[in-house]
Write an enzyme that holds these catalytic residues in place. Structure first.
Site, PDB file in Angstrom:
ATOM      1  N   ASN A   1     -34.764 -74.362  59.115  1.00 30.74           N
ATOM      2  CA  ASN A   1     -35.076 -73.422  60.188  1.00 30.74           C
ATOM      3  C   ASN A   1     -36.246 -73.980  60.995  1.00 30.74           C
ATOM      4  O   ASN A   1     -36.773 -75.049  60.681  1.00 30.74           O
ATOM      5  CB  ASN A   1     -35.356 -72.015  59.650  1.00 30.74           C
ATOM      6  CG  ASN A   1     -36.554 -71.963  58.708  1.00 30.74           C
ATOM      7  OD1 ASN A   1     -37.529 -72.706  58.863  1.00 30.74           O
ATOM      8  ND2 ASN A   1     -36.496 -71.087  57.720  1.00 30.74           N
ATOM      9  N   ARG A   2     -36.634 -73.283  62.033  1.00 33.28           N
ATOM     10  CA  ARG A   2     -37.654 -73.823  62.932  1.00 33.28           C
ATOM     11  C   ARG A   2     -38.968 -74.119  62.198  1.00 33.28           C
ATOM     12  O   ARG A   2     -39.529 -75.212  62.338  1.00 33.28           O
ATOM     13  CB  ARG A   2     -37.907 -72.852  64.094  1.00 33.28           C
ATOM     14  CG  ARG A   2     -38.946 -73.364  65.087  1.00 33.28           C
ATOM     15  CD  ARG A   2     -39.306 -72.354  66.166  1.00 33.28           C
ATOM     16  NE  ARG A   2     -40.367 -72.877  67.010  1.00 33.28           N
ATOM     17  CZ  ARG A   2     -40.171 -73.500  68.170  1.00 33.28           C
ATOM     18  NH1 ARG A   2     -38.960 -73.663  68.635  1.00 33.28           N
ATOM     19  NH2 ARG A   2     -41.207 -73.955  68.871  1.00 33.28           N
TER      20      ARG A   2
ATOM     21  N   GLU B   1     -39.563 -74.615  59.036  1.00 33.52           N
ATOM     22  CA  GLU B   1     -39.389 -75.711  58.078  1.00 33.52           C
ATOM     23  C   GLU B   1     -39.349 -77.058  58.794  1.00 33.52           C
ATOM     24  O   GLU B   1     -39.922 -78.043  58.319  1.00 33.52           O
ATOM     25  CB  GLU B   1     -38.102 -75.506  57.277  1.00 33.52           C
ATOM     26  CG  GLU B   1     -38.158 -74.330  56.319  1.00 33.52           C
ATOM     27  CD  GLU B   1     -36.783 -73.972  55.763  1.00 33.52           C
ATOM     28  OE1 GLU B   1     -36.735 -73.251  54.751  1.00 33.52           O
ATOM     29  OE2 GLU B   1     -35.761 -74.395  56.347  1.00 33.52           O
TER      30      GLU B   1
ATOM     31  N   ASP C   1     -27.750 -69.206  54.528  1.00 36.72           N
ATOM     32  CA  ASP C   1     -26.651 -69.570  53.633  1.00 36.72           C
ATOM     33  C   ASP C   1     -25.335 -69.615  54.397  1.00 36.72           C
ATOM     34  O   ASP C   1     -24.510 -70.515  54.222  1.00 36.72           O
ATOM     35  CB  ASP C   1     -26.529 -68.551  52.495  1.00 36.72           C
ATOM     36  CG  ASP C   1     -27.767 -68.478  51.624  1.00 36.72           C
ATOM     37  OD1 ASP C   1     -28.581 -69.417  51.667  1.00 36.72           O
ATOM     38  OD2 ASP C   1     -27.917 -67.477  50.894  1.00 36.72           O
TER      39      ASP C   1
END
Length: 332
Positions: free
Chosen positions: A205-206, A208, A282
């Site tokens: 994600n952004r 991360e 997920d």
């Protein structure tokens, strides 16, 4: 992409066999209502009306896959306890193959309990213990992988940072997969910074992505294609991870695909209403990987993952998306 194209991709997907490797857990939901505040502390008293349980973590990725193909299999670690048995039973009930699951008497099955009242999560209780794979357990997992690799069309690493996904396991998986031309995708965890070289695609994600690239995130731009820091993060991670595709999920801004050698591609969010973001990542990695294995281009796979995630966040709990819902979300 129109409905005929998505229909053709999903038709091919129905025969694909996908192995999910990662941290599995039991998601427990305690549902109730709040009518008063406790006299013992300034907290709500939840009167329980029902309790439900679902496969969570990497097991939830497999749940998203089994909606589209009967060939979903999961490899993860559970304890020899009641929660481990319950999780395995739930997986089998949903048609997910559990023959690659690893058991340990020394490891308690991870359980995440969410208390929900008035359609809102009141509190979450986590029962977990980080446990690195010992040499014997690792060898057993790799041996089992050798037995099923011939009947596998794609592999997903779903890393929740609980200890099952190690560098040795990743390296062994990639070696076996490369020998058969099997794509390997990754949903990484910043607490477990592995060398992901040799994988096909990585989906952070952004936050991360910025953390992994060592770039401060000062907030998203109005238009992702004009977001200079995000573009720099993509370039850095493609080089660092030596990966062909990087799919960054951006929450309300959709998804951003960096495909080595191609211009960056942004697909805006498809969510109509957001009730619960748990499990959206997920769904994204599951549908992106399945689409790639079914002949979709990386851009098509990103659109499919984005549409599917937009549907899931409109549901409460650890939800999945059905094929007819996904098809209906695309234009005729």
């Amino acid at each position: 992409m129109n409905r005929q194209r998505i229909h053709n991709i999903l038709k091919d997907a129905s025969s694909k066999r996908i192995l999910v490797i990662g941290d599995v857990m039991l998601d427990e939901f305690v549902w109730g209502r709040v009518s008063r505040i406790s006299p013992e502390a300034p907290v709500p008293v939840v009167e329980v009306t029902k309790q439900t349980c679902y496969p969570g973590g990497a097991a939830n990725v497999a749940r998203n896959l089994v909606e589209f193909t009967p060939g979903a299999r999961v490899m993860g670690l559970v304890g020899r306890d009641a929660h481990g048995s319950q999780l395995a039973g739930l997986l089998r009930e949903e048609g997910i193959q559990t023959d690659c699951m690893v058991e340990s008497a020394d490891f308690p099955t991870i359980v995440k309990t969410r208390i929900i009242a008035r359609q809102q999560q009141v509190v979450r209780v986590d029962r977990e213990k980080r446990w690195d794979l010992d040499e014997s357990t690792l060898r057993g997992a790799i041996d089992r992988l050798r037995e099923v690799i011939a009947e596998t069309d794609a592999i997903i690493f779903e890393d929740y940072g609980k200890g099952f996904v190690s560098q040795a396991l990743k390296d062994a998986v990639c070696e076996l997969a490369h020998g058969r031309g099997i794509p390997v995708t990754v949903d990484p965890n910043p607490k477990n910074p592995l060398d992901w070289a040799g994988t096909t695609a990585i989906k952070p994600n952004r936050s991360e992505a910025f953390a992994a690239a060592g770039v401060p995130d000062e907030g998203a731009a109005d238009h992702p294609l004009e977001d200079g820091p995000l573009l720099e993060v993509g370039r850095r991670l493609i080089d660092r991870w030596r990966v062909g595709q990087l799919l960054v999920t951006l929450g309300e801004h959709g998804m951003f695909l960096f495909d080595d050698g191609e211009p960056p591609f942004h697909t805006p969010t498809r969510a109509q209403e957001v009730f619960d973001v748990s499990g959206a990542g997920d769904t994204a990695i599951a549908l992106y990987t399945l689409a790639l294995a079914s002949g979709a281009t990386p851009r098509e796979a990103a659109e499919i993952a984005n549409h599917a995630s937009g549907i899931v966040v409109g549901k409460l709990g650890t939800a999945t998306v059905a094929p007819d819902e996904l098809i209906a979300s695309f234009p005729v």
